[in-house]
Design an enzyme around this catalytic site. Sequence first.
Site, short mmCIF file in Angstrom:
data_model
loop_
_atom_site.label_atom_id
_atom_site.label_comp_id
_atom_site.label_asym_id
_atom_site.label_seq_id
_atom_site.Cartn_x
_atom_site.Cartn_y
_atom_site.Cartn_z
N LYS A 37 -80.33 37.18 43.44
CA LYS A 37 -81.67 36.88 42.92
C LYS A 37 -82.09 35.48 43.37
CE LYS A 37 -79.49 35.42 38.56
NZ LYS A 37 -79.10 35.88 37.23
N ARG A 135 -81.50 38.21 24.86
CA ARG A 135 -82.37 37.86 25.98
C ARG A 135 -83.02 39.13 26.51
NH1 ARG A 135 -80.25 34.93 31.50
NH2 ARG A 135 -79.29 36.97 31.79
N TYR A 256 -89.11 2.59 42.48
CA TYR A 256 -90.07 2.63 41.37
C TYR A 256 -89.44 2.11 40.07
CZ TYR A 256 -93.32 5.56 44.03
OH TYR A 256 -94.20 6.05 44.95
#
Length: 365
Positions: A37, A135, A256
Amino acid sequence: MRGPARARLEIDLDAVAHNWRLLAARARPAACAAVVKADAYGLGLAPVARTLRQAGCRTFFVARLEEGARLRAHLPDAEILVLDGVGRGEEAELKAHRLVPVLNQPGELALWRRYAAARGRRLPAALHLDTGMTRLGFTPAEFAAVEEEDLAGLEPVLVMSHLACADEPDHPLNAAQRARFAAASRRFAGRVRRSLAASSGIFLGPDYRFELVRPGVALYGVNPVPGRPNPVRPVVRLVAPVLRVFTLDAPATVGYGATFEAPAGARIATVPVGYADGLPRAASGRGRARIAGIEVPFAGRVSMDLLGLDVSALPEGTVAPGCEVEIVYGPEGVDRLAAAAGTIGYEILTRLGRRFVRHYRGGAA
Ligand SMILES: *Cc1c(COP(=O)(O)O)cnc(C)c1O
């Protein structure tokens, strides 16, 4: 002065084939399928699936109908099951590509059965039982209520369930799920294959293997037994060239947020790998890379397209633009990066595959 400015994801298809054979040998006498998958966990559906087919794998699982349709084009003779099951309006496409839906609830069973009846054809189906994951899948009560006549017109080819904690061998839910699965699927024993174990479940012992196992992530090099030595071979290596190097003549911050302070004399190398490539920003300040066999820490925040490395540990002059840096490397490279980012190897793999140039080695690519 420097080589190409692109990083590359190296995918060792021979290692994928090796891992499948290793898992198949471990699972015997159960058969071994392969879960491909999400574009084979980000590594490329077609080359991975063709390699696995050549290694001897005959049964493949995908999540989505589209993935199954794509896979069918590459594997004309394989058994392909679709974990997401069947939705209204998807029946004809499933049948056209000879895909087997994993029926996850009574409504899907009714839908697939009606379609089979309307076509006057017996159609294959897998039945998914929920044993503790909450699920997908029939609850044990829903499953018990399925009568033989509810299956008329269908050919059950697999009864399966999925373990929630297989990577924690001592978790009590494993034995509980196994017992629920064995009890609920008993009526199919001997006539329909049963499947419970994915990668980690294979290592819980023979009781967990039934007639078919369905590994995914272990095929791709992620350790199915966390905390113990990795039994499978690494599959991916992420390599990037150095774009430029700073040698600081005064203290400076890197990246950053100015979260990393480098002292005077430090050397900072920049490589073209960022969070838009799937390198998690959460690995900022925690990940490690390797240059010429020497490990170096990430310096400052991961940017969208770039990453800083503190290469001060390497002798002066050894790191220059074009030098190769390994970002994912070694026997547990994916797992190590995952740990640095507070996530799991699955998430790293499925994100890395999208923006990099992929280089395949071996296999049936
Ligand atoms: C993804 C998945 C697998 C494969 O799991 P791995 O842990 O990657 O081996 C097997 N079965 C089901 C139902 C899945 O969703």
